[in-house]
Design a protein around this motif. Structure first.
Motif, PDB file in Angstrom:
ATOM      1  N   ARG A   1       0.865  -1.204   0.078  1.00  9.21           N
ATOM      2  CA  ARG A   1       0.064  -0.046   0.079  1.00  9.21           C
ATOM      3  C   ARG A   1       0.930   1.268   0.006  1.00  9.21           C
ATOM      4  O   ARG A   1       0.471   2.324  -0.448  1.00  9.21           O
ATOM      5  CB  ARG A   1      -0.798   0.014   1.336  1.00  9.21           C
ATOM      6  N   VAL A   2       2.003   1.179   0.816  1.00  6.54           N
ATOM      7  CA  VAL A   2       2.976   2.187   0.655  1.00  6.54           C
ATOM      8  C   VAL A   2       3.427   2.784  -0.662  1.00  6.54           C
ATOM      9  O   VAL A   2       3.424   3.784  -0.906  1.00  6.54           O
ATOM     10  CB  VAL A   2       3.982   1.945   1.747  1.00  6.54           C
ATOM     11  N   LYS A   3       3.585   1.707  -1.593  1.00  4.85           N
ATOM     12  CA  LYS A   3       4.327   1.804  -2.819  1.00  4.85           C
ATOM     13  C   LYS A   3       3.159   2.852  -3.792  1.00  4.85           C
ATOM     14  O   LYS A   3       3.317   3.551  -4.301  1.00  4.85           O
ATOM     15  CB  LYS A   3       4.398   0.651  -3.378  1.00  4.85           C
ATOM     16  N   GLN A   4       1.609   2.013  -3.379  1.00  2.00           N
ATOM     17  CA  GLN A   4       0.669   2.985  -4.099  1.00  2.00           C
ATOM     18  C   GLN A   4       0.412   4.247  -3.528  1.00  2.00           C
ATOM     19  O   GLN A   4       0.233   5.138  -4.280  1.00  2.00           O
ATOM     20  CB  GLN A   4      -0.542   2.263  -3.795  1.00  2.00           C
ATOM     21  N   LEU A   5       0.290   4.432  -2.310  1.00  2.90           N
ATOM     22  CA  LEU A   5       0.144   5.850  -1.821  1.00  2.90           C
ATOM     23  C   LEU A   5       1.309   6.941  -2.043  1.00  2.90           C
ATOM     24  O   LEU A   5       1.037   7.922  -2.650  1.00  2.90           O
ATOM     25  CB  LEU A   5       0.136   5.813  -0.113  1.00  2.90           C
ATOM     26  N   TRP A   6       2.487   6.251  -2.099  1.00  2.34           N
ATOM     27  CA  TRP A   6       3.708   7.189  -2.501  1.00  2.34           C
ATOM     28  C   TRP A   6       3.602   7.661  -4.023  1.00  2.34           C
ATOM     29  O   TRP A   6       3.950   8.743  -4.156  1.00  2.34           O
ATOM     30  CB  TRP A   6       4.967   6.091  -2.120  1.00  2.34           C
ATOM     31  N   HIS A   7       3.215   6.747  -4.615  1.00  3.72           N
ATOM     32  CA  HIS A   7       3.003   7.214  -6.187  1.00  3.72           C
ATOM     33  C   HIS A   7       1.888   8.248  -6.406  1.00  3.72           C
ATOM     34  O   HIS A   7       2.103   9.208  -7.007  1.00  3.72           O
ATOM     35  CB  HIS A   7       2.378   5.754  -6.891  1.00  3.72           C
ATOM     36  N   TRP A   8       0.751   7.887  -5.300  1.00  2.00           N
ATOM     37  CA  TRP A   8      -0.267   9.294  -5.671  1.00  2.00           C
ATOM     38  C   TRP A   8       0.119  10.408  -4.862  1.00  2.00           C
ATOM     39  O   TRP A   8       0.010  11.337  -5.636  1.00  2.00           O
ATOM     40  CB  TRP A   8      -1.638   8.577  -4.761  1.00  2.00           C
ATOM     41  N   ILE A   9       0.921  10.101  -4.032  1.00  2.00           N
ATOM     42  CA  ILE A   9       1.400  11.681  -3.144  1.00  2.00           C
ATOM     43  C   ILE A   9       2.609  12.281  -3.827  1.00  2.00           C
ATOM     44  O   ILE A   9       2.400  13.380  -4.201  1.00  2.00           O
ATOM     45  CB  ILE A   9       1.799  11.229  -1.772  1.00  2.00           C
ATOM     46  N   TYR A  10       3.616  11.702  -4.148  1.00  2.00           N
ATOM     47  CA  TYR A  10       4.893  12.333  -4.739  1.00  2.00           C
ATOM     48  C   TYR A  10       4.849  12.241  -6.215  1.00  2.00           C
ATOM     49  O   TYR A  10       5.940  12.866  -6.690  1.00  2.00           O
ATOM     50  CB  TYR A  10       5.854  11.639  -3.818  1.00  2.00           C
ATOM     51  N   HIS A  11       4.281  11.210  -6.819  1.00  2.00           N
ATOM     52  CA  HIS A  11       4.169  11.334  -8.289  1.00  2.00           C
ATOM     53  C   HIS A  11       3.216  11.879  -8.850  1.00  2.00           C
ATOM     54  O   HIS A  11       3.352  12.798  -9.863  1.00  2.00           O
ATOM     55  CB  HIS A  11       4.532   9.895  -8.799  1.00  2.00           C
ATOM     56  N   ARG A  12       1.999  11.819  -8.558  1.00  2.00           N
ATOM     57  CA  ARG A  12       0.823  12.400  -9.092  1.00  2.00           C
ATOM     58  C   ARG A  12       0.519  13.714  -8.364  1.00  2.00           C
ATOM     59  O   ARG A  12      -0.223  14.709  -9.067  1.00  2.00           O
ATOM     60  CB  ARG A  12      -0.290  11.505  -8.909  1.00  2.00           C
ATOM     61  N   GLY A  13       0.890  13.958  -7.293  1.00  2.00           N
ATOM     62  CA  GLY A  13       0.744  15.120  -6.287  1.00  2.00           C
ATOM     63  C   GLY A  13      -0.550  15.207  -5.986  1.00  2.00           C
ATOM     64  O   GLY A  13      -1.320  16.408  -5.584  1.00  2.00           O
ATOM     65  N   SER A  14      -1.428  14.020  -5.845  1.00  2.00           N
ATOM     66  CA  SER A  14      -2.650  14.112  -5.048  1.00  2.00           C
ATOM     67  C   SER A  14      -2.783  14.715  -3.836  1.00  2.00           C
ATOM     68  O   SER A  14      -1.871  14.451  -2.926  1.00  2.00           O
ATOM     69  CB  SER A  14      -3.225  12.520  -5.025  1.00  2.00           C
ATOM     70  N   THR A  15      -3.897  15.299  -3.607  1.00  2.00           N
ATOM     71  CA  THR A  15      -4.201  15.825  -2.087  1.00  2.00           C
ATOM     72  C   THR A  15      -5.470  15.010  -1.569  1.00  2.00           C
ATOM     73  O   THR A  15      -5.770  15.374  -0.470  1.00  2.00           O
ATOM     74  CB  THR A  15      -4.126  17.120  -1.942  1.00  2.00           C
ATOM     75  N   ASP A  16      -6.076  14.370  -2.548  1.00  2.00           N
ATOM     76  CA  ASP A  16      -7.119  13.616  -2.034  1.00  2.00           C
ATOM     77  C   ASP A  16      -7.475  12.104  -2.368  1.00  2.00           C
ATOM     78  O   ASP A  16      -6.957  11.794  -3.428  1.00  2.00           O
ATOM     79  CB  ASP A  16      -8.341  14.453  -3.371  1.00  2.00           C
ATOM     80  N   PHE A  17      -7.650  11.311  -1.236  1.00  2.00           N
ATOM     81  CA  PHE A  17      -7.814  10.066  -1.248  1.00  2.00           C
ATOM     82  C   PHE A  17      -8.723   9.549  -2.407  1.00  2.00           C
ATOM     83  O   PHE A  17      -8.669   8.431  -2.739  1.00  2.00           O
ATOM     84  CB  PHE A  17      -8.037   9.336   0.030  1.00  2.00           C
ATOM     85  N   ALA A  18      -9.706  10.248  -2.491  1.00  2.00           N
ATOM     86  CA  ALA A  18     -10.854   9.875  -3.606  1.00  2.00           C
ATOM     87  C   ALA A  18     -10.329   9.728  -5.021  1.00  2.00           C
ATOM     88  O   ALA A  18     -10.943   8.885  -5.858  1.00  2.00           O
ATOM     89  CB  ALA A  18     -11.984  10.988  -3.474  1.00  2.00           C
ATOM     90  N   GLU A  19      -9.307  10.437  -5.212  1.00  2.00           N
ATOM     91  CA  GLU A  19      -8.751  10.205  -6.383  1.00  2.00           C
ATOM     92  C   GLU A  19      -7.824   8.882  -6.795  1.00  2.00           C
ATOM     93  O   GLU A  19      -7.552   8.734  -7.801  1.00  2.00           O
ATOM     94  CB  GLU A  19      -7.601  11.317  -6.627  1.00  2.00           C
ATOM     95  N   MET A  20      -7.931   8.111  -5.764  1.00  2.00           N
ATOM     96  CA  MET A  20      -6.626   7.322  -5.630  1.00  2.00           C
ATOM     97  C   MET A  20      -7.389   5.910  -6.458  1.00  2.00           C
ATOM     98  O   MET A  20      -7.675   5.153  -5.596  1.00  2.00           O
ATOM     99  CB  MET A  20      -5.951   7.036  -4.216  1.00  2.00           C
ATOM    100  N   THR A  21      -7.419   5.918  -7.415  1.00  2.00           N
ATOM    101  CA  THR A  21      -8.352   4.850  -8.004  1.00  2.00           C
ATOM    102  C   THR A  21      -7.760   3.457  -7.911  1.00  2.00           C
ATOM    103  O   THR A  21      -8.523   2.308  -8.339  1.00  2.00           O
ATOM    104  CB  THR A  21      -8.428   4.946  -9.529  1.00  2.00           C
ATOM    105  N   SER A  22      -6.305   3.229  -7.493  1.00  2.00           N
ATOM    106  CA  SER A  22      -6.114   1.975  -7.261  1.00  2.00           C
ATOM    107  C   SER A  22      -6.327   1.604  -6.113  1.00  2.00           C
ATOM    108  O   SER A  22      -5.743   0.271  -5.780  1.00  2.00           O
ATOM    109  CB  SER A  22      -4.328   1.804  -7.631  1.00  2.00           C
TER     110      SER A  22
END
Ligand code: SAH
Ligand code: SF4
Length: 368
Positions: A29-50
């Motif tokens: 999960r850390v790998k997935q979250l890391w990707h959303w936070i630091y690669h995609r720049g997401s600030t909203d968990f609702a965007e995290m489609t994986s």
């Protein structure tokens, strides 16, 4: 607002793994979250489609992906952008983006104020309020990416925000742990992915951490020298009494990777009649003889009440020429963002001043 929820920004991978374990989530999960936070720049968990809807919901109840709040943005005619950022506790710091033709550097702060009272530095006149956390340090870079729309992390070589310079408010080596953690996040190849070759850490010469920084982070080192003799350096930088020039230079010579391709940068603010004579330039060349380095001559940026003036252009040119003749590169740095007081090392001074003015004005108004 975080409403007591924990900020995930600024956690190391190991810490994020532990936090996920607490809620029964596996390390992938850390790998997935890391990707959303630091690669995609997401600030909203609702965007995290994986992630499943259920997990998105759980995460949003427990955590936030925080950013400092931008309270003011200024843009210079030369493209330099400056953000005044408000932290959770109301303290403020600034960061600056300095664009160049096909690249650009974001200048980050590491402390609110500074404990070292270098006499030429406006930050030095403000007391240290507190160290920034790793999240607040890396958050400054993420704000710059938000503002420039540079998410997801573009391929290296195509980025506007290609470099980091740790040259804002504060002494990074008096907040080493958090700064190092932030830089480790910045360098992570699956996230922000800025290579250590594109990060420069500036220190006033905190000797014990110079070696550690080289060994642990391997980033470029800039050292604020500003004088060629202990006599002058003692007078303008009190830290010199603790770690005098000879020790600073010894640490530079020992800096890992300080070979020709990755030279140490010596910053040198040109102060009229203080450190700018031809004799100073010759002494400087002797001091660093044989050391793979370059100089950055900074025209002193005066602030109201500053005890110094900037050297004349002729004096600076002569000074640069002597260093050049001794084999050192020594450009006179062009001041960027002058119209918005964006000079690194002088951050936030304007806002503190203008707030002070506002306070004085309202006090005056109240007195009427
Ligand atoms: N504390 C660190 C990093 C922040 S300052 C350090 O001292 O290295 C970034 C650079 O700006 C330093 O070289 C600092 O000495 C320089 N500086 C500070 N105030 C300045 C001023 N008024 N004019 C020119 N350079 C200044
Ligand atoms: Fe602190 Fe650097 Fe300013 Fe010195 S020059 S007071 S170390 S921020």
């Amino acid at each position: 607002m975080s409403n007591g929820r924990r900020d995930l920004v600024g956690l190391s991978r190991a810490e994020m793994t532990a936090v996920m374990a607490e809620i029964g989530e596996k390390p992938f999960r850390v790998k997935q979250l890391w990707h959303w936070i630091y690669h995609r720049g997401s600030t909203d968990f609702a965007e995290m489609t994986s992630l499943s809807k259920g997990l998105q919901q759980t995460l949003s109840e427990l955590f936030v992906i925080g950013r400092p709040e931008v309270t003011q943005e200024q843009k210079s005619i030369d493209g330099t952008r400056k953000w005044l950022l408000r932290l959770e506790d109301g303290n403020e710091v600034e960061s600056v983006f300095i664009p160049e033709e096909d690249r650009g550097a974001v200048c980050l702060s590491t402390q609110v104020g500074c404990t070292l009272s270098c006499r030429f530095c406006h930050t030095g006149t403000q007391q240290l309020v507190r160290n920034l956390t790793a999240g607040e340090i890396i958050g400054q870079f993420m704000i710059a990416r938000d503002a420039c729309g540079e998410w997801p992390t573009p391929r290296d070589g195509t980025r506007q925000l290609s470099n980091i310079v740790v040259m804002g408010m504060g002494e990074p080596f008096y907040n080493y742990e958090e700064t190092a953690k932030a830089m480790t996040i910045a360098m992570d190849a699956e996230g922000i992915a800025i290579s250590r070759r594109r990060i420069t850490m500036s220190t006033s010469g905190v000797v014990p951490f110079m070696e550690r920084c080289g060994r642990e982070l391997g980033v470029n080192l800039a050292v604020s020298l500003h004088a060629a003799t202990d006599e002058v350096r003692d007078a303008i930088m009190p830290i010199n009494r603790k770690w005098p020039l000879a020790e600073v230079i010894r640490a530079c010579r020992a800096y890992p990777g300080a070979h020709n391709a990755r030279r140490i940068t010596f910053e040198y603010a040109m102060l009229k009649g203080i450190n700018d004579s031809p004799a100073d330039a010759h002494a400087l060349a002797r001091l660093v003889k044989g050391l793979p380095c370059k100089f950055n001559l900074i025209p002193f940026n005066a602030w109201p009440g500053a005890p110094y003036e900037c050297s004349s252009m002729a004096t600076m040119k002569k000074f640069a020429e002597i260093l050049n003749d001794s084999g050192f590169s020594a450009p006179i740095r062009v001041s960027r963002g002058r119209d918005i007081s964006a000079a690194c090392g002088q951050l936030k001074s304007e806002s503190v001043r203008s707030r002070k003015n506002r306070d004085e004005e309202s006090e005056a108004a109240a007195a009427v």
